[in-house]
Design a protein around this motif. Structure first.
Motif, mmCIF file in Angstrom:
data_model
loop_
_atom_site.group_PDB
_atom_site.id
_atom_site.type_symbol
_atom_site.label_atom_id
_atom_site.label_comp_id
_atom_site.label_asym_id
_atom_site.label_seq_id
_atom_site.Cartn_x
_atom_site.Cartn_y
_atom_site.Cartn_z
ATOM 1 N N GLU A 69 8.407 9.106 5.723
ATOM 2 C CA GLU A 69 7.483 9.378 6.813
ATOM 3 C C GLU A 69 6.128 8.769 6.472
ATOM 4 N N VAL A 70 5.625 7.935 7.382
ATOM 5 C CA VAL A 70 4.349 7.257 7.179
ATOM 6 C C VAL A 70 3.447 7.569 8.369
ATOM 7 N N TYR A 71 2.228 7.972 8.072
ATOM 8 C CA TYR A 71 1.248 8.261 9.112
ATOM 9 C C TYR A 71 0.571 6.957 9.511
ATOM 10 N N ALA A 72 0.724 6.565 10.777
ATOM 11 C CA ALA A 72 0.108 5.319 11.254
ATOM 12 C C ALA A 72 -0.316 5.475 12.709
ATOM 13 N N TYR A 73 -1.525 5.049 12.999
ATOM 14 C CA TYR A 73 -2.056 5.046 14.367
ATOM 15 C C TYR A 73 -1.949 6.415 15.041
ATOM 16 N N GLY A 74 -2.219 7.463 14.305
ATOM 17 C CA GLY A 74 -2.252 8.798 14.877
ATOM 18 C C GLY A 74 -0.892 9.443 15.063
ATOM 19 N N ALA A 75 0.166 8.816 14.567
ATOM 20 C CA ALA A 75 1.502 9.389 14.696
ATOM 21 C C ALA A 75 2.263 9.218 13.383
#
Length: 126
Positions: A69-75
């Motif tokens: 799971e990677v947090y990117a662009y607010g998601a």
């Protein structure tokens, strides 16, 4: 003037000598940060809540997909990075598993239906 040059020379030598030491990171520190990938054939531990629904859903011999799971662009973006096979129970809150496919890091999530486990490196057996 001589004194200032001497000071900067000592400062430069100190920085050069100390920087390689500070840059070295032990394998254990890398594992804790999730920087070391576990490859096919290696064992890992799966941390779970210990509840009955997890123990009913995940069984010995199951082949389970592992996600990062990677947090990117607010998601949160979830991508499959490998598969593991559950080998045995280890205490109340762990399963022992073997990496079957992919490259798995500490902190990845093994998920089957609604049951999820957090991947940890297995302790070294000497």
């Amino acid at each position: 003037m001589k004194r200032a040059v001497k000071f900067f020379l000592v400062l430069a030598v100190t920085i050069l000598v100390c920087s390689p030491v500070a840059a070295q990171v032990t394998k254990q520190q890398q594992e804790l940060r999730g920087e070391v990938e576990t490859k096919t054939g290696k064992k890992v531990r799966l941390f779970h809540s210990g509840t009955q629904d997890v123990k009913k859903t995940i069984c010995i011999g199951d082949l389970i997909p592992v996600y990062r799971e990677v947090y990117a662009y607010g998601a949160i973006k979830k991508t499959e990075v490998g598969k593991i096979r559950v080998l045995s129970y280890v205490g109340e809150h762990y399963f022992e598993a073997e990496v079957v496919a992919g490259k798995i890091k500490t902190g990845d999530v093994a998920q089957k239906e609604s049951a999820a486990c957090l991947v940890h490196p297995a302790p070294d057996e000497d």
